[in-house]
Design a protein around this motif. Structure first.
Motif, PDB file in Angstrom:
ATOM      1  N   PRO A 160      12.348  -2.362  -0.281  1.00 41.51           N
ATOM      2  CA  PRO A 160      12.496  -1.774  -1.272  1.00 41.51           C
ATOM      3  C   PRO A 160      13.725  -2.551  -2.677  1.00 41.51           C
ATOM      4  N   ALA A 161      13.368  -2.794  -3.667  1.00 41.44           N
ATOM      5  CA  ALA A 161      14.545  -3.176  -4.363  1.00 41.44           C
ATOM      6  C   ALA A 161      14.368  -2.899  -5.857  1.00 41.44           C
ATOM      7  N   SER A 175       1.058  -1.888  -0.050  1.00 38.83           N
ATOM      8  CA  SER A 175       0.130  -0.212   0.066  1.00 38.83           C
ATOM      9  C   SER A 175       0.661   1.532  -0.004  1.00 38.83           C
ATOM     10  N   GLU A 176      -0.078   2.274  -0.042  1.00 40.66           N
ATOM     11  CA  GLU A 176       0.572   3.744  -0.154  1.00 40.66           C
ATOM     12  C   GLU A 176       1.028   3.888   0.791  1.00 40.66           C
ATOM     13  N   SER A 177       0.622   3.615   2.508  1.00 42.30           N
ATOM     14  CA  SER A 177       1.743   3.567   3.344  1.00 42.30           C
ATOM     15  C   SER A 177       2.694   3.066   3.827  1.00 42.30           C
ATOM     16  N   GLN A 178       3.573   1.415   3.103  1.00 36.68           N
ATOM     17  CA  GLN A 178       3.863   0.825   3.022  1.00 36.68           C
ATOM     18  C   GLN A 178       4.834   1.177   2.821  1.00 36.68           C
ATOM     19  N   ARG A 179       4.911   1.688   1.062  1.00 38.24           N
ATOM     20  CA  ARG A 179       5.988   2.522   0.129  1.00 38.24           C
ATOM     21  C   ARG A 179       6.644   3.553   1.376  1.00 38.24           C
ATOM     22  N   PHE A 180       5.675   4.035   2.127  1.00 40.05           N
ATOM     23  CA  PHE A 180       6.119   5.618   2.731  1.00 40.05           C
ATOM     24  C   PHE A 180       6.909   5.010   3.641  1.00 40.05           C
ATOM     25  N   ALA A 181       6.357   3.747   4.548  1.00 38.35           N
ATOM     26  CA  ALA A 181       7.532   3.547   6.289  1.00 38.35           C
ATOM     27  C   ALA A 181       8.792   3.028   5.386  1.00 38.35           C
ATOM     28  N   THR A 182       9.107   2.013   4.274  1.00 39.32           N
ATOM     29  CA  THR A 182      10.028   1.254   3.716  1.00 39.32           C
ATOM     30  C   THR A 182      11.026   2.596   3.246  1.00 39.32           C
ATOM     31  N   PHE A 183       9.950   3.646   2.171  1.00 37.78           N
ATOM     32  CA  PHE A 183      10.931   4.406   1.846  1.00 37.78           C
ATOM     33  C   PHE A 183      12.020   5.409   2.951  1.00 37.78           C
ATOM     34  N   ALA A 184      11.259   5.542   4.227  1.00 37.84           N
ATOM     35  CA  ALA A 184      11.906   6.554   5.688  1.00 37.84           C
ATOM     36  C   ALA A 184      12.847   5.070   6.122  1.00 37.84           C
ATOM     37  N   GLU A 185      12.602   4.210   6.009  1.00 41.53           N
ATOM     38  CA  GLU A 185      13.859   3.186   6.411  1.00 41.53           C
ATOM     39  C   GLU A 185      14.979   2.897   5.770  1.00 41.53           C
ATOM     40  N   PRO A 229      -1.489  22.825  -4.220  1.00 46.68           N
ATOM     41  CA  PRO A 229      -2.427  21.586  -4.411  1.00 46.68           C
ATOM     42  C   PRO A 229      -1.002  19.986  -5.073  1.00 46.68           C
ATOM     43  N   TRP A 230      -0.061  20.770  -4.655  1.00 46.88           N
ATOM     44  CA  TRP A 230       0.911  20.166  -4.395  1.00 46.88           C
ATOM     45  C   TRP A 230       1.582  19.317  -3.161  1.00 46.88           C
ATOM     46  N   ILE A 231       1.995  18.394  -2.922  1.00 52.65           N
ATOM     47  CA  ILE A 231       2.239  17.189  -1.369  1.00 52.65           C
ATOM     48  C   ILE A 231       3.736  17.581  -1.195  1.00 52.65           C
ATOM     49  N   ILE A 232       4.204  17.895   0.255  1.00 48.53           N
ATOM     50  CA  ILE A 232       5.604  17.326   0.450  1.00 48.53           C
ATOM     51  C   ILE A 232       4.845  16.636   1.848  1.00 48.53           C
ATOM     52  N   ARG A 233       5.233  15.707   2.034  1.00 50.16           N
ATOM     53  CA  ARG A 233       4.786  14.824   3.201  1.00 50.16           C
ATOM     54  C   ARG A 233       6.325  14.520   3.760  1.00 50.16           C
ATOM     55  N   VAL A 234       6.336  15.091   4.721  1.00 48.93           N
ATOM     56  CA  VAL A 234       7.560  13.836   5.602  1.00 48.93           C
ATOM     57  C   VAL A 234       7.687  13.131   6.639  1.00 48.93           C
ATOM     58  N   ILE A 235       8.646  12.419   6.632  1.00 44.74           N
ATOM     59  CA  ILE A 235       9.021  11.022   6.902  1.00 44.74           C
ATOM     60  C   ILE A 235      10.325  11.282   8.490  1.00 44.74           C
ATOM     61  N   ASP A 236      10.071  10.435   9.133  1.00 40.82           N
ATOM     62  CA  ASP A 236      10.962  10.092  10.165  1.00 40.82           C
ATOM     63  C   ASP A 236      11.084   8.821   9.392  1.00 40.82           C
ATOM     64  N   TYR A 237      12.819   8.566   9.690  1.00 38.27           N
ATOM     65  CA  TYR A 237      13.314   7.757   9.843  1.00 38.27           C
ATOM     66  C   TYR A 237      13.793   6.487  10.739  1.00 38.27           C
ATOM     67  N   ARG A 238      14.165   7.262  11.492  1.00 36.86           N
ATOM     68  CA  ARG A 238      15.206   6.654  12.838  1.00 36.86           C
ATOM     69  C   ARG A 238      14.621   6.006  13.270  1.00 36.86           C
ATOM     70  N   SER A 239      13.027   5.739  13.809  1.00 30.17           N
ATOM     71  CA  SER A 239      12.693   5.165  14.506  1.00 30.17           C
ATOM     72  C   SER A 239      12.123   3.104  13.723  1.00 30.17           C
ATOM     73  N   PRO A 240      13.252   2.088  13.604  1.00 32.12           N
ATOM     74  CA  PRO A 240      13.441   1.382  12.656  1.00 32.12           C
ATOM     75  C   PRO A 240      12.310   0.328  12.955  1.00 32.12           C
ATOM     76  N   ILE A 241      10.928   0.176  11.888  1.00 38.25           N
ATOM     77  CA  ILE A 241      10.183  -0.765  12.540  1.00 38.25           C
ATOM     78  C   ILE A 241      10.997  -2.176  13.015  1.00 38.25           C
ATOM     79  N   THR A 242      10.449  -3.112  13.873  1.00 34.89           N
ATOM     80  CA  THR A 242      10.846  -4.075  13.671  1.00 34.89           C
ATOM     81  C   THR A 242      10.128  -5.419  14.138  1.00 34.89           C
ATOM     82  N   GLY A 243       8.379  -4.539  14.039  1.00 34.45           N
ATOM     83  CA  GLY A 243       7.683  -5.458  14.460  1.00 34.45           C
ATOM     84  C   GLY A 243       7.248  -5.628  16.055  1.00 34.45           C
TER      85      GLY A 243
END
Length: 508
Positions: A405-406, A357-367, A494-508
């Protein structure tokens, strides 16, 4: 044959080690000069032999034996050659390639190949010759083309690459004195547009060879959008768009032009910037690209947001200074996407969905910031969501803890066969929770890609988890401060800037 060739290279390295330990103290000045010439002669001969070695790797697809998916990846990453495409062009033009039926074909530039094999030409000389040959009109008779290549090779034996280029222009003018030979094939073959790497200021060079129609269209743009007073980012009253567009106040334009101190080149730059913004505003980029909105998507840390300092990273691979991010954010619809404790975002789908999903893509980009394969330069916008824990076809889940991502070639390089890779979750260190790559048949520790996150190379340990309780409030204060320093806020684009933190790894 292969054993003896291996022995010869081993003996060469022994000889080189011997030469390294020797000095020229006992040599006369003339002998010292001759030694430098001899050394360069040997280096050039080795360059010619190196092209044959690359051809050998290509013919046998030997790059797969060292976990490379393509020949240019082998040349760029394993041989560490700065411009793989140029080196591969030398291989195709200067070596005896095989025909479809199996027989060897003579080099396309035989005289240049001989000159390099003699030690008279280095790679820069060869590139200069091939650049000229690429401009020979397609309608030129073969015998004339061969004569031009022979002349260029002879010139290259005695002159510098710059002099080869100048002499090549004269040769091209003799081949086509009346300008009748170039046709559509030549224009199509020579069209190009390249975006260079960012320098220490974050600036990039754009180089292009435009066909006549594209040039004419670009000139129309510059005539209207680069007119004095138009699209001036330093003048809040400067009209936007084209000089004769609807709603343009001509009196306002004249006043803006009187204040415009930009050069023509700067106005051209600002016109292109305004056009790209207009295209984004009008939705011309489409609704989605690889699961993300086709807008500027930026990843920054909480510390950068708080201190208004540092560099943000975009999905397309561009580094943006924090001051620029704040300026863009003040003019855009702001979407703050922070994945700490997943913030209720739908990041777990199990087997219900195959595509991320888009949210998952944002999360992997952040990481990761880009392709997770070590050494791969492809930015995040060129990647796919790789089921890194277990392939979807084998029962893998589309959960955020299982994705990385690959790029397309590296996504397909994950398999159990020879030359393949596997992805393994890293369990300790600053990369804990991310997926690393391990070549099949090796016991190497898994490594992930730090090329898109250079700060990770400098971090010995993972930074502490930030407190996100008031991050949105801080962002509002920064943007409000930005507006108060500049001018009252304009209607948001109407264009978008999204700011995402990548400092907190998602470990499940």
């Amino acid at each position: 044959m292969s054993d003896s060739l291996i022995d010869d290279y081993a003996a060469l390295h022994v000889l080189l080690d011997r030469i390294v330990k020797r000095t020229s103290d006992a040599c006369s000045e003339l002998e010292v000069a001759e030694l430098a010439i001899t050394h360069e002669h040997a280096v050039r001969k080795m360059g010619s032999i190196g092209l044959q070695r690359i051809l050998d790797v290509s013919d046998r697809e030997a790059f797969r034996s060292v976990q490379c998916t393509k020949l240019d990846e082998f040349v760029g990453q394993r041989l560490r050659i700065q411009n793989p495409r140029r080196r591969l062009r030398q291989v195709t033009q200067l070596t005896e390639m095989h025909a479809m039926t199996g027989e060897k074909l003579p080099p396309r530039c035989p005289e240049t190949a001989d000159a390099m094999a003699d030690g008279a030409l280095n790679h820069e000389h060869v590139d200069a010759v091939l650049d000229v040959m690429a401009k020979v009109p397609a309608a030129t008779p073969p015998e004339m083309r061969d004569l031009a290549e022979e002349q260029l090779a002879e010139i290259a034996r005695h002159h510098s690459p710059r002099e080869i280029t100048r002499a090549g222009a004269r040769i091209l003018s003799h081949l086509d004195p009346d300008g009748d030979l170039p046709d559509e094939r030549d224009r199509a073959r020579n069209r190009s547009l390249s975006l260079g790497a960012q320098d220490t200021l974050g600036m990039s060079k754009l180089s292009a060879t435009l066909d006549p129609t594209t040039r004419a269209l670009f000139e129309v743009l510059l005539a209207a959008w680069a007119k004095p007073g138009m699209n001036n980012p330093d003048d809040e009253l400067s009209p936007k768009g084209g000089a004769d567009g609807d709603g343009i106040d001509q009196d306002q334009l004249r006043d803006a032009a009187s204040r415009d101190c930009r050069t023509q080149a700067q106005r051209n730059h600002d016109a292109l910037n305004a056009l790209l913004r207009a295209a984004a505003d009008g939705g011309l980029y489409g609704a989605s690209h690889r699961g993300l909105p086709p807008h500027i998507v930026v990843s920054i840390s909480e510390a950068q947001l708080r201190e208004r300092a540092g560099i943000g990273h975009t999905t397309t691979g561009t580094d943006l200074p924090m001051s620029e991010i704040v300026r863009l954010a003040a003019q855009a619809q702001m979407y703050l996407a922070v994945f700490d404790d997943h913030t209720g975002e739908p990041l777990y789908f199990g087997r219900a969905k195959r595509l991320a999903s888009e949210s998952q893509r944002f999360a992997t980009f952040a990481e990761y910031g880009g392709c997770s394969k070590p050494g791969c330069p492809r930015p995040f916008s060129h990647t796919e969501a790789h089921h890194a824990e277990q392939d979807w076809a084998n029962g893998g889940n589309t959960d955020i803890t299982d994705l990385a991502p690959a790029c397309g070639p590296h996504n397909r390089a994950v398999h159990h066969g020879p030359g393949g890779w596997k992805t393994v979750k890293i369990t300790d260190g600053s990369d804990r929770g991310k997926y690393g790559w391990v070549a099949n048949g090796t016991s190497d520790p898994p490594r992930t890609n730090h090329l898109h996150r250079p700060d990770r190379i400098l971090d010995d340990t993972a930074p502490p988890d930030p407190d996100w309780s008031d991050i949105e409030h801080r962002l509002e204060l920064i943007l409000a401060d930005h507006h108060s320093e500049a001018r009252p806020p304009e209607p948001r684009e109407p264009w978008i800037i999204r700011v995402i933190d990548y400092r907190s790894p998602i470990t499940g």
